[in-house]
Write an enzyme that holds these catalytic residues in place. Sequence first.
Site, short mmCIF file in Angstrom:
data_model
loop_
_atom_site.label_atom_id
_atom_site.label_comp_id
_atom_site.label_asym_id
_atom_site.label_seq_id
_atom_site.Cartn_x
_atom_site.Cartn_y
_atom_site.Cartn_z
N ASN A 177 -2.87 -13.04 -6.29
CA ASN A 177 -2.79 -14.12 -7.28
C ASN A 177 -4.00 -14.17 -8.21
OD1 ASN A 177 -0.33 -14.64 -6.19
ND2 ASN A 177 -0.77 -16.74 -5.57
N SER A 195 0.62 1.47 -1.29
CA SER A 195 -0.68 1.05 -0.75
C SER A 195 -1.27 2.09 0.20
CB SER A 195 -0.53 -0.26 0.01
OG SER A 195 0.04 -1.24 -0.82
N GLU A 217 10.19 -7.77 -10.40
CA GLU A 217 9.91 -7.93 -8.97
C GLU A 217 9.22 -9.24 -8.69
OE1 GLU A 217 8.73 -3.61 -8.23
OE2 GLU A 217 7.87 -4.74 -6.57
C1 FAD Z 1 3.92 -7.27 5.49
C2 FAD Z 1 3.45 -6.42 4.37
C3 FAD Z 1 4.34 -5.57 3.75
C4 FAD Z 1 3.91 -4.73 2.73
N1 FAD Z 1 4.81 -3.83 2.20
C5 FAD Z 1 4.36 -2.88 1.36
C6 FAD Z 1 5.20 -1.82 0.94
O1 FAD Z 1 6.37 -1.76 1.32
N2 FAD Z 1 4.70 -0.85 0.15
C7 FAD Z 1 3.39 -0.88 -0.28
O2 FAD Z 1 3.01 0.02 -1.02
N3 FAD Z 1 2.57 -1.88 0.07
C8 FAD Z 1 3.00 -2.88 0.89
N4 FAD Z 1 2.15 -3.87 1.31
C9 FAD Z 1 0.76 -3.84 0.85
C10 FAD Z 1 0.41 -4.91 -0.14
O3 FAD Z 1 0.93 -4.55 -1.39
C11 FAD Z 1 -1.12 -5.07 -0.15
O4 FAD Z 1 -1.45 -5.80 1.01
C12 FAD Z 1 -1.65 -5.73 -1.39
O5 FAD Z 1 -1.55 -4.87 -2.47
C13 FAD Z 1 -3.10 -6.17 -1.21
O6 FAD Z 1 -3.92 -5.12 -0.83
P1 FAD Z 1 -4.92 -5.23 0.43
O7 FAD Z 1 -4.13 -5.77 1.56
O8 FAD Z 1 -5.58 -3.95 0.58
O9 FAD Z 1 -5.96 -6.36 0.01
P2 FAD Z 1 -7.24 -6.17 -0.94
O10 FAD Z 1 -6.91 -5.34 -2.12
O11 FAD Z 1 -8.39 -5.75 -0.11
O12 FAD Z 1 -7.46 -7.66 -1.42
C14 FAD Z 1 -7.92 -8.72 -0.56
C15 FAD Z 1 -8.25 -9.91 -1.40
O13 FAD Z 1 -9.35 -9.60 -2.28
C16 FAD Z 1 -9.29 -10.38 -3.43
N5 FAD Z 1 -9.34 -9.52 -4.62
C17 FAD Z 1 -9.00 -8.21 -4.74
N6 FAD Z 1 -9.16 -7.78 -6.00
C18 FAD Z 1 -9.60 -8.82 -6.72
C19 FAD Z 1 -9.94 -9.02 -8.09
N7 FAD Z 1 -9.82 -8.04 -9.01
N8 FAD Z 1 -10.32 -10.26 -8.47
C20 FAD Z 1 -10.43 -11.26 -7.56
N9 FAD Z 1 -10.13 -11.13 -6.28
C21 FAD Z 1 -9.72 -9.93 -5.85
C22 FAD Z 1 -7.98 -11.16 -3.34
O14 FAD Z 1 -8.24 -12.45 -2.83
C23 FAD Z 1 -7.16 -10.35 -2.36
O15 FAD Z 1 -6.15 -11.10 -1.73
C24 FAD Z 1 2.56 -4.76 2.30
C25 FAD Z 1 1.67 -5.66 2.90
C26 FAD Z 1 2.09 -6.47 3.94
C27 FAD Z 1 1.10 -7.36 4.60
#
Ligand code: FAD
Lengths: 377, 405
Positions: free
Chosen positions: B386, B129, B245
């Site tokens: 989801n 990410s 996973e």
């Molecule tokens: C505690 C924690 C640990 C983590 N550990 C890791 C790690 O070890 N390595 C790593 O790489 N990442 C990690 N992550 C990152 C995690 O994978 C991301 O938070 C996740 O991929 C979501 O990305 P974002 O937070 O940028 O949310 P966004 O991509 O901005 O999404 C926010 C919301 O937008 C909506 N949305 C987005 N796209 C769509 C769509 N196509 N259709 C409909 N709705 C949509 C959904 O409701 C989504 O929940 C971690 C996150 C947390 C909080």
Amino acid sequence: MDFSFSDEQRDVQNLAQAILNDKATPERQDALEKQGERYDAQLWAQLAESGLLGVALEAKYGGMNFGFTELCLLIEEVGRTTAPVPVVPVLVSSVLPIQRFGTDEQKQRLLPGVASGELLLTAALMESCNENPATPALTNARAQGQGYVLNGSKLCVPFADKAQRILLSAQTDTGVGVFLLDPQASGVSLAPLKVTSQEPQFELLLNNVMVEAKDVIDTGAKGASIMQWLAERTSTAYCAMQTGVSDKSMRMTASYTGERQQFDVPIATFQAVGHRAADCYIDVECQRLVTQQAISLLDNEREATTEVEIAKIWTGDCGHRVSFAAQHLHGGVGIDKDYPLWRYCVWSRHIEMILGSSASTLALLGGRIAAGRAFAN
Amino acid sequence: MKIEFTPEQAALRTELRAYFEQLMTPELQDEVDATPGEGGGPLFWQAMKKLGQDGWIGVGWPKELGGRGMSDIEQMIFVDEVMRAGFPFPFLTTEAVGPVLAQHASERMKSELVPKILSGKLIIAIGYSEPAAGTDLASLTTTATLEGDEWVIKGQKIFTSLAQHADYIWLAARTNPDPDIKKHKGISIFLVPTNAEGYDCTPIHTLGDVTTNATYYDSVRVPADHLVGELDKGWRLVTGQLNRERMSLVNCGPVSQLLNNTIQWAMDNKLPNGDRVIDQPWVQINLAKVRSGIEVLKLMTYKSAWKASNPVEGEDPMTAAASEMADASAAKTYGTEFFVEAYRLLAEILGQASTLHLDSKGSELRGRLEMLYRTASIITFGGGANEIQRDIIAAAGLWMPRAQR
Ligand SMILES: Cc1cc2nc3c(=O)[nH]c(=O)nc-3n(C[C@H](O)[C@H](O)[C@H](O)COP(=O)(O)OP(=O)(O)OC[C@H]3O[C@@H](n4cnc5c(N)ncnc54)[C@H](O)[C@@H]3O)c2cc1C
């Protein structure tokens, strides 16, 4: 852990599918409903001829000698086509307990006729405000001579007018008796009911009805456990039927929304539509899994009260949610009686309310948990 | 069809349950509680070493790679029991990244890292990410360019969990900047040592007390053989393990244990009128809801494990892959949303005591429900939001047409 179906099981499934898809068409069902009775005697005869009515009967009664799993595969297909045939009342609620607990004479007298399609049996499992057939409250039986005299009432008895015998439970001096009632006997009256699913059902009134000794299955020592045994199998069989009902209505919805266009695109491409259908997929998968587990455990005669309750809870919830999602995503077409979806919706309600709703079953499961009998091991 | 554990599977469960009960000493439990979801303390490393010696790391790896070669069902039993015990087993390192690394990394990297992973001495953090690439991961902008025999990595990652304990970052970077190719086609995977010059890591403190990290790559140089697998073909390594996973994310072990503990708590505690807490009808209903939800999760995960080693004969591979994907997405969606619901249903039984922190006087059940309220929201958007899972289900499970994106 083995989730596979054997070749024989696939054969049963394919045979049932072939017959039901061919005969239980929406047009045929429509014609029967217009005649006023949702029962397809021709189809029943054909199922007999194919051997499917005897799928879970021993060979000596004209059966295929398979088990509960195979029987449930047939029932799931009946759900998938909403075929108007009384598979659960006859083949599960009455045939299975007779085969398991009946006398040799009873088995010889009744079971071959079921397999050949010549006679129907049914069971009266419900009383007013009492959905547990192991604790009959409104029906009693008094010993008289060699037999018993029955008084009381049962509600929602399917196919009571066509059955040779009606299996039912009644209070006796020593517990719960299990009897095979002749609906033609003197003192029996049947009042037709009008129900959501259009299944032929009756209120059964018993006024000093004599049941001969040969029609007694148990007089009280084991009666409650026999009724519990058959109630668990009946519930689970209806869960299997719901798998077919929900799976088919979900698939109809997926293909309809893929074709129906609004705003110049298929409505399936709206994310909200896709997601509501995806929720149906999840529900059906959940319902199917807990149902298969219950079937498998019962087929192996394992103690499975918790697992059957869980299957029934899921069945009510999934049936309800998928039914309304399917109708909603179809719009007006979903409730047009020329389109077959409505039958799936009414059967979902039928199954949901039989032998306890999700809520009442949750309460039972909660009671078992409080008694320390349903930890998540 | 026989949906129950075989005697051998039941015996394995019993063996593992006893093993992990012994491993989780009260002291280790305290250490783990203090660093939720993380591990990394001295007793944790000691337990990891023991697990390695006893052959409990890499249970699913093929024997040729030094693993135990357990069947998928046995692995699921293992995951169930570890998670039920509450040990923060580094599954991402050992079960997700590990086997891929053992297959696709360069010979030198393999011979250096595989023995360390299998002996419980190494944790690898995942750097996918980025601040602007979350759900739409393929839009990531961290770059790697080859200069001589070194890759030069520039960019920033966010939420790089466990980086504070890790020796390496399993990093996804763009190696093909051509704007005309599809964005997931130009991505490669690298092993970046956390002691490399230009690497930096700062903590991100989250609501659930889980510490994750921002990691920075300021022209970090790594040898050419730190590239894993083929150049520009990293996306497959990113997604290859996703189904598995998703399944391990929704394992039913911990919630089963939590339910059992709550049942016991409600049996042991009395109301002012002398009734037990569990004698109240609404409490029984809440417990029954959780109980019936868990049953499904158990069956979903075991069925997927069973399917992985029992492909349907003669099934078209496309259909099989689609149904596997739909089922993994269904499990992820159902499981994560069920967890959120289950934690609430159980917390209601504890009532206000469920707001008392582990460290607080009066806390119940080791403050688990208090903490879970704060951590549970991650699971519905992490591991693939989801919404994405539901898109997959509609397309792969129901063959519905999807919108252009
Ligand atoms: C505690 C924690 C640990 C983590 N550990 C890791 C790690 O070890 N390595 C790593 O790489 N990442 C990690 N992550 C990152 C995690 O994978 C991301 O938070 C996740 O991929 C979501 O990305 P974002 O937070 O940028 O949310 P966004 O991509 O901005 O999404 C926010 C919301 O937008 C909506 N949305 C987005 N796209 C769509 C769509 N196509 N259709 C409909 N709705 C949509 C959904 O409701 C989504 O929940 C971690 C996150 C947390 C909080």
